[in-house]
Design an enzyme around this catalytic site. Sequence first.
Site, PDB file in Angstrom:
ATOM      1  CD  GLU A  76      -3.076   0.608   0.332  1.00 61.00           C
ATOM      2  OE1 GLU A  76      -2.443   1.714   0.109  1.00 61.00           O
ATOM      3  OE2 GLU A  76      -3.910  -0.010   0.591  1.00 61.00           O
ATOM      4  NE  ARG A 118      -5.930  -1.396   9.378  1.00 60.69           N
ATOM      5  CZ  ARG A 118      -5.384  -1.301   7.829  1.00 60.69           C
ATOM      6  NH1 ARG A 118      -5.008   0.564   8.053  1.00 60.69           N
ATOM      7  NH2 ARG A 118      -5.880  -1.938   7.495  1.00 60.69           N
ATOM      8  CG  ASN A 148      -6.832   2.374   5.010  1.00 58.68           C
ATOM      9  OD1 ASN A 148      -5.970   1.416   5.513  1.00 58.68           O
ATOM     10  ND2 ASN A 148      -7.650   2.234   3.576  1.00 58.68           N
ATOM     11  CG  ASN A 150      -8.767   3.223   0.660  1.00 57.76           C
ATOM     12  OD1 ASN A 150      -7.527   2.995   0.335  1.00 57.76           O
ATOM     13  ND2 ASN A 150      -9.256   1.987   0.472  1.00 57.76           N
ATOM     14  CG  ASP A 198      -7.463   0.268  -2.143  1.00 52.99           C
ATOM     15  OD1 ASP A 198      -6.768   0.992  -1.020  1.00 52.99           O
ATOM     16  OD2 ASP A 198      -7.298  -1.114  -1.803  1.00 52.99           O
TER      17      ASP A 198
END
Length: 311
Positions: free
Chosen positions: A15, A108, A110, A161, A213
């Site tokens: 990522e 958490r 991202n 995202n 995403d």
Amino acid sequence: MSEIERLTDSVKLGESPHWDIESQSLFYVDILGMAIYKYTPSTKKLTKASVGLNLVSFIIPVQDEKNQFVVSLGREIVRIFWNSETEDVRVIEKLAEVEESRVFVDNRFNDGKCDPSGRLWAGTLNTRAQTPLGYPPKGTLYSLDAERNVKSHVSHLRISNGMAFDAALQAMYFIDSAKGTVDRYDLDVTSGTISNCRPIFTLSKHDVSGIADGMTIDADGNLWVAIFNGGKIIKVDPRRPETLLATVEMPVKQVTSLTFGGPDLDELYVTTGAYKIDDEDLPPPDNGALYRIRNVGAKGLPAANFRFVNI
């Protein structure tokens, strides 16, 4: 015609790629592997470092501070020292911690990215999925400025995202993956505020399967969006709502994020995942690898680093 090349072996969930112009290299993370990476195309060297027993979701260099980065660790944002040649990582300081209530114990950070002023934007998600990719609306989009001030902007997010910024249009583009849209906000970079949210692209209207995403923007102002569980990248024109310009089919299902890189910022670097969903195994070496795509017919913008004052 675009040329797709696999550059590395697999990680669990690649990522947040960030191209560093100074070192001509790519930094990215493996969220589930709790590790940060540096890939240098000229030498094909890949360096990995563990960040301990916490999930890391982004890594962004600190402007004018050699070997310093801002990373997320769970619900914290910290500044680290890493020479990116060894596994030696040292936390310099904790910059912020959010959602300290027990209600958010499973949250958490991202995706995270800096706007043109060097302000960090990062959102949270709750990891207690009710169904595969079905996360409760407990996430929030935050910003962290150069003076270490934390501000919350959008709440009740499910999967915070991709982000991209257009300084000329004073626009911020943002993805809550569960909504099935790419949204635009009006952005005031000086005050660090966003307003007037509206969708500019809806996946279902174009029969795009999977979820939006990570995202990046090119020098022409078009958005390139990774489609997780859809095996593709889409290019859209945010100035003309619901305009799909192109589709790049990828050899893997879980396309997570992307950024422009290379000496001329005309290559796409794409992270992918091998995250097990519905008992479907996604085997190595292709799933979870880092890819490079050449001949995409576009150039990117320099990625913004994080800026401090009064360090």
